[in-house]
Design an enzyme around this catalytic site. Structure first.
Site, PDB file in Angstrom:
ATOM      1  N   LYS A 106      46.632  44.075  22.031  1.00 42.31           N
ATOM      2  CA  LYS A 106      45.959  44.318  23.304  1.00 42.31           C
ATOM      3  C   LYS A 106      46.664  45.430  24.063  1.00 42.31           C
ATOM      4  CE  LYS A 106      46.144  41.537  27.174  1.00 42.31           C
ATOM      5  NZ  LYS A 106      46.102  42.286  28.428  1.00 42.31           N
ATOM      6  N   ASP A 143      41.971  46.191  27.230  1.00 46.50           N
ATOM      7  CA  ASP A 143      41.748  45.282  28.367  1.00 46.50           C
ATOM      8  C   ASP A 143      41.795  46.065  29.673  1.00 46.50           C
ATOM      9  OD1 ASP A 143      41.476  43.009  29.909  1.00 46.50           O
ATOM     10  OD2 ASP A 143      43.581  42.392  29.688  1.00 46.50           O
ATOM     11  N   LYS A 149      39.192  45.838  31.952  1.00 47.52           N
ATOM     12  CA  LYS A 149      38.382  45.078  32.925  1.00 47.52           C
ATOM     13  C   LYS A 149      37.466  46.013  33.725  1.00 47.52           C
ATOM     14  CE  LYS A 149      41.700  41.286  33.291  1.00 47.52           C
ATOM     15  NZ  LYS A 149      42.815  41.789  32.464  1.00 47.52           N
ATOM     16  N   ASP A 205      32.198  48.814  37.548  1.00 42.11           N
ATOM     17  CA  ASP A 205      31.743  50.007  38.261  1.00 42.11           C
ATOM     18  C   ASP A 205      30.224  50.024  38.202  1.00 42.11           C
ATOM     19  OD1 ASP A 205      31.622  52.650  39.411  1.00 42.11           O
ATOM     20  OD2 ASP A 205      33.630  53.032  38.612  1.00 42.11           O
ATOM     21  N   ILE A 206      29.618  51.118  38.620  1.00 46.00           N
ATOM     22  CA  ILE A 206      28.155  51.171  38.536  1.00 46.00           C
ATOM     23  C   ILE A 206      27.753  51.222  37.055  1.00 46.00           C
ATOM     24  CG2 ILE A 206      27.854  52.226  40.809  1.00 46.00           C
ATOM     25  CD1 ILE A 206      27.439  54.918  39.382  1.00 46.00           C
ATOM     26  N   PRO A 207      26.524  50.766  36.742  1.00 47.37           N
ATOM     27  CA  PRO A 207      26.133  50.639  35.334  1.00 47.37           C
ATOM     28  C   PRO A 207      26.351  51.915  34.508  1.00 47.37           C
ATOM     29  CG  PRO A 207      24.517  49.551  36.718  1.00 47.37           C
ATOM     30  CD  PRO A 207      25.485  50.227  37.655  1.00 47.37           C
ATOM     31  N   THR A 231      42.059  34.815  37.010  1.00 42.23           N
ATOM     32  CA  THR A 231      42.778  33.538  37.114  1.00 42.23           C
ATOM     33  C   THR A 231      43.772  33.546  38.275  1.00 42.23           C
ATOM     34  OG1 THR A 231      44.141  34.389  35.328  1.00 42.23           O
ATOM     35  CG2 THR A 231      42.571  32.701  34.748  1.00 42.23           C
ATOM     36  N   ARG A 268      54.555  37.707  26.486  1.00 36.79           N
ATOM     37  CA  ARG A 268      55.988  37.442  26.646  1.00 36.79           C
ATOM     38  C   ARG A 268      56.622  36.506  25.620  1.00 36.79           C
ATOM     39  NH1 ARG A 268      55.030  36.566  32.892  1.00 36.79           N
ATOM     40  NH2 ARG A 268      53.024  36.096  31.955  1.00 36.79           N
TER      41      ARG A 268
END
Ligand code: C5P
Length: 231
Positions: A33, A60, A62, A65-67, A119, A210
């Site tokens: 990742k 990753d 995330k 934003d706009i399409p 989370t 970790r």
């Protein structure tokens, strides 16, 4: 039960450290990742370098934003060889559909994984955002919306795997961070599970940072986790 796969989170400051970890870890680790920290430091070159070692990359970032922007970001990320990408379900229906359509158009379509709710947000934080329903209800509803738009799966805590699996079935990919071998330091993770518990609950991918990166011997730590996942 399908076998779960390990994804090692390359949460390190630079490409040299990341690639030396990829070179050291056992060959059975086939997914890595790359998150915001490493990607912002090193850019697409680090994706290509991990791919050049025959490994799969979970990027990753995330996206939220706009399409049109998300659609183009996905086409670009796929060109660099990311096999799995995260988007925020909070981007809404049109963004999720644009993301899913873009992924389908790629020569090597990446799998899209939605973050339903960070989370780090609890009920009070959600209320600040105008979201009054309980977090678990919110997570289910966001997941439902994302999957209906063609998103392939979700990031979830190990504790949510069973209920998401029961609700959405086996075709949904469930990716779970918060993995801690028995007796290891949870750090800032609050809802943790051991590798074997996450596999038993039905996770497809276990993301581990970790417990491997900070172990006195990362190779031994990775081997122990792989062994625990296999039983
Ligand atoms: O070090 P640790 O095993 O806790 O790393 C987990 C990885 O998964 C980190 O890269 C973290 O950013 C990521 N992650 C998470 N929780 C989420 C989404 C991603 O821990 N909800």
């Amino acid at each position: 039960m399908p076998r779960s796969e390990l994804i090692v989170a390359l949460d390190v400051v630079g490409a040299a450290e990341a690639l030396s970890m990829v070179d050291r870890l056992p060959p059975e680790v086939s997914w890595y990742k790359i998150g915001l920290e490493l990607f912002c430091a090193e850019g697409p070159a680090v994706i290509q370098a991990v791919r050049a070692r025959g490994k799969n990359v979970f990027l990753d970032l995330k996206l939220h934003d706009i399409p049109r922007t998300v659609e183009r970001a996905i086409l670009s990320a796929a060109r660099h060889g990311a096999g799995m990408l995260t988007v925020h379900a909070a981007g809404g229906r049109a963004m999720l559909k644009a993301a899913a359509d873009a992924a389908r158009r790629c020569p090597q379509p990446p799998r899209l994984i939605a973050v339903t709710t960070l989370t780090s947000l609890d009920q009070r934080d959600l209320a600040d955002l105008g979201i009054m329903r309980p977090p678990q209800v919110h997570v289910m509803s966001m997941a439902d919306m994302a999957l209906k738009q063609g998103i392939h799966g979700m990031v979830c805590s190990p504790q949510e795997v069973e209920s998401l699996r029961a609700r959405f079935g086996s075709r949904t990919l469930l990716v779970t961070p918060g993995i801690r071998p028995a007796g290891s330091d949870p750090g800032d993770q609050k809802r943790v599970a051991t590798p074997s518990a996450a596999v038993r609950a039905g996770a497809d991918f276990l993301v581990v940072g970790r417990p491997i990166l900070e172990a006195p011997d990362p190779v031994t730590a990775a081997r122990a986790i792989l062994k625990e996942m296999a039983v």
